[in-house]
Design a protein around this motif. Sequence first.
Motif, mmCIF file in Angstrom:
data_model
loop_
_atom_site.group_PDB
_atom_site.id
_atom_site.type_symbol
_atom_site.label_atom_id
_atom_site.label_comp_id
_atom_site.label_asym_id
_atom_site.label_seq_id
_atom_site.Cartn_x
_atom_site.Cartn_y
_atom_site.Cartn_z
ATOM 1 N N ARG A 72 -9.790 24.042 -2.385
ATOM 2 C CA ARG A 72 -8.744 23.115 -2.772
ATOM 3 C C ARG A 72 -7.690 22.981 -1.678
ATOM 4 O O ARG A 72 -7.211 21.877 -1.376
ATOM 5 C CB ARG A 72 -8.084 23.588 -4.068
ATOM 6 N N VAL A 73 -7.286 24.109 -1.090
ATOM 7 C CA VAL A 73 -6.222 24.082 -0.099
ATOM 8 C C VAL A 73 -6.666 23.400 1.184
ATOM 9 O O VAL A 73 -5.939 22.621 1.788
ATOM 10 C CB VAL A 73 -5.719 25.506 0.193
ATOM 11 N N THR A 74 -7.903 23.660 1.615
ATOM 12 C CA THR A 74 -8.359 23.137 2.895
ATOM 13 C C THR A 74 -8.912 21.731 2.810
ATOM 14 O O THR A 74 -8.999 21.027 3.820
ATOM 15 C CB THR A 74 -9.449 24.044 3.496
ATOM 16 N N SER A 75 -9.288 21.270 1.608
ATOM 17 C CA SER A 75 -9.865 19.939 1.487
ATOM 18 C C SER A 75 -8.828 18.845 1.460
ATOM 19 O O SER A 75 -9.118 17.689 1.716
ATOM 20 C CB SER A 75 -10.741 19.844 0.218
ATOM 21 N N GLY A 76 -7.560 19.202 1.162
ATOM 22 C CA GLY A 76 -6.509 18.181 1.069
ATOM 23 C C GLY A 76 -6.670 17.323 -0.149
ATOM 24 O O GLY A 76 -6.196 16.213 -0.178
ATOM 25 N N ALA A 124 -0.925 13.318 1.746
ATOM 26 C CA ALA A 124 -0.403 12.986 0.420
ATOM 27 C C ALA A 124 -0.301 11.481 0.235
ATOM 28 O O ALA A 124 -0.569 10.961 -0.856
ATOM 29 C CB ALA A 124 0.958 13.641 0.227
ATOM 30 N N ALA A 125 0.076 10.768 1.296
ATOM 31 C CA ALA A 125 0.165 9.302 1.212
ATOM 32 C C ALA A 125 -1.201 8.692 0.952
ATOM 33 O O ALA A 125 -1.350 7.785 0.121
ATOM 34 C CB ALA A 125 0.757 8.743 2.505
ATOM 35 N N ALA A 126 -2.221 9.198 1.642
ATOM 36 C CA ALA A 126 -3.578 8.687 1.442
ATOM 37 C C ALA A 126 -4.087 8.976 0.037
ATOM 38 O O ALA A 126 -4.870 8.204 -0.526
ATOM 39 C CB ALA A 126 -4.520 9.290 2.480
ATOM 40 N N ALA A 127 -3.634 10.088 -0.546
ATOM 41 C CA ALA A 127 -4.111 10.492 -1.873
ATOM 42 C C ALA A 127 -3.404 9.762 -3.009
ATOM 43 O O ALA A 127 -3.834 9.868 -4.165
ATOM 44 C CB ALA A 127 -3.933 11.997 -2.058
ATOM 45 N N PRO A 154 0.830 -1.216 0.000
ATOM 46 C CA PRO A 154 0.000 0.000 0.000
ATOM 47 C C PRO A 154 0.861 1.261 0.000
ATOM 48 O O PRO A 154 1.909 1.299 0.661
ATOM 49 C CB PRO A 154 -0.791 -0.112 1.309
ATOM 50 N N PRO A 155 0.455 2.303 -0.720
ATOM 51 C CA PRO A 155 1.234 3.551 -0.748
ATOM 52 C C PRO A 155 1.471 4.139 0.637
ATOM 53 O O PRO A 155 2.536 4.710 0.898
ATOM 54 C CB PRO A 155 0.380 4.479 -1.616
ATOM 55 N N THR A 156 0.488 4.009 1.533
ATOM 56 C CA THR A 156 0.664 4.553 2.877
ATOM 57 C C THR A 156 1.810 3.841 3.606
ATOM 58 O O THR A 156 2.542 4.471 4.385
ATOM 59 C CB THR A 156 -0.631 4.416 3.694
ATOM 60 N N THR A 157 1.971 2.550 3.348
ATOM 61 C CA THR A 157 3.077 1.807 3.948
ATOM 62 C C THR A 157 4.415 2.286 3.412
ATOM 63 O O THR A 157 5.387 2.445 4.163
ATOM 64 C CB THR A 157 2.918 0.301 3.669
ATOM 65 N N ALA A 194 -3.507 13.034 -6.294
ATOM 66 C CA ALA A 194 -2.187 12.682 -5.779
ATOM 67 C C ALA A 194 -1.157 13.776 -6.050
ATOM 68 O O ALA A 194 -0.375 14.137 -5.163
ATOM 69 C CB ALA A 194 -1.725 11.364 -6.394
ATOM 70 N N GLU A 195 -1.165 14.318 -7.249
ATOM 71 C CA GLU A 195 -0.156 15.307 -7.616
ATOM 72 C C GLU A 195 -0.280 16.565 -6.762
ATOM 73 O O GLU A 195 0.706 17.063 -6.209
ATOM 74 C CB GLU A 195 -0.288 15.659 -9.098
ATOM 75 N N PHE A 196 -1.500 17.080 -6.615
ATOM 76 C CA PHE A 196 -1.696 18.325 -5.891
ATOM 77 C C PHE A 196 -1.335 18.175 -4.414
ATOM 78 O O PHE A 196 -0.662 19.034 -3.833
ATOM 79 C CB PHE A 196 -3.151 18.789 -6.033
ATOM 80 N N THR A 197 -1.745 17.087 -3.791
ATOM 81 C CA THR A 197 -1.446 16.888 -2.375
ATOM 82 C C THR A 197 0.048 16.635 -2.152
ATOM 83 O O THR A 197 0.589 16.996 -1.098
ATOM 84 C CB THR A 197 -2.260 15.728 -1.784
ATOM 85 N N ALA A 198 0.720 16.034 -3.124
ATOM 86 C CA ALA A 198 2.172 15.858 -3.011
ATOM 87 C C ALA A 198 2.879 17.203 -3.040
ATOM 88 O O ALA A 198 3.830 17.445 -2.285
ATOM 89 C CB ALA A 198 2.678 14.962 -4.137
ATOM 90 N N TRP A 199 2.428 18.099 -3.919
ATOM 91 C CA TRP A 199 3.000 19.446 -3.942
ATOM 92 C C TRP A 199 2.776 20.158 -2.620
ATOM 93 O O TRP A 199 3.664 20.841 -2.110
ATOM 94 C CB TRP A 199 2.382 20.262 -5.075
#
Length: 351
Positions: free
Chosen positions: A347-351, A253-256, A36-39, A263-268
Amino acid sequence: MSTESATEHPAAPSAAPSAERAAERAADALPPLDAPPTTLVALAREAGHHHTPAPLAETLLVARPLLAAAGLAVPDGHLTVATGPLDVRFAHVDTDSRVGPTGAAGTDDALRVSGTLHRVPWARAAEAAVVLTEGPWGGPVLFLLEAAEWRQVAGANLAGEPRDDLVLLDVTVPAARVRRVPAALVREAEWRSGLARAALIAGAARRCVELTVAHTASRVQFGRPLSHFQAVKQEEAKLVEEAALVTAAVEAAAAALAEPDSAEFTAWLAAAQAAASVAEITRIAHQLHGAIGFTELSPLRLATTRMWSWRDEDGGERAWQQRIGRHVLDGEGDRDGEGDGDRLWQRVTSG
């Protein structure tokens, strides 16, 4: 540009050698490709916490996903990632092609590569490197280099971690290790690298909190521990808060990662928050430690010098904030191509 040192610093002994040895053993036993990505992100955070001397974050969060996305076989062992301009030509030129000048087409995608890839993380500890550059057809190419195919020039960052230059002297890369890739995969390599650095910073930030709390609890001044002074308590609270901000951003970001659209936006966001928090975390930790925190044998120095180095690699705070702004205001990456500035707060507050 990455913070770097003219000479390689020797690694100082860890204050918790057993924990470091455990982290090294975990690095040797890489998780399966379908973990899993979170792992994977959690393991990268632990690598930052224990300053694991291996390209664990690069392998798990960048190199292996890129190879899988490009349709290439993922080799066993540790991998690193390199980008930059190279002299790339077809190894088997199609002499019968009438399109473009001689050498503009090949009978297959086997390549001959020359040039230098600068400041590659942990190249000396990697068994192969995933390289992204421009192909002879004018578009991006991804290929896999084996360690025996490059000549290594040793380098290091501020913390003494390897940042080696890889010299390629007319290396032939077989077509089986080459893939033409879309621009979207190049962008994915960028945000994945930012997320990897953010995960490492989150782990090192937790180490700073642990070391600082332990130091202020044991250090006695004026007849009582430092942690009993109100001013010290306030600074420790700020330190814990700042480290928690980084951890929360990285966990989001891991959850996304399982959702390609976000995924891209939360990683940034995670990369930007981690880079922004480094200054405050390291300031408070060193202030509460005093001069001892800067000594060669101090475990705090191992954490903070890495954080300063990681902050400036793969983009830096300003670069990540600019990407976030362009994405939100100009609609970069949106399917409809339209800006969504009116939804900035959402967008910023929703994660």
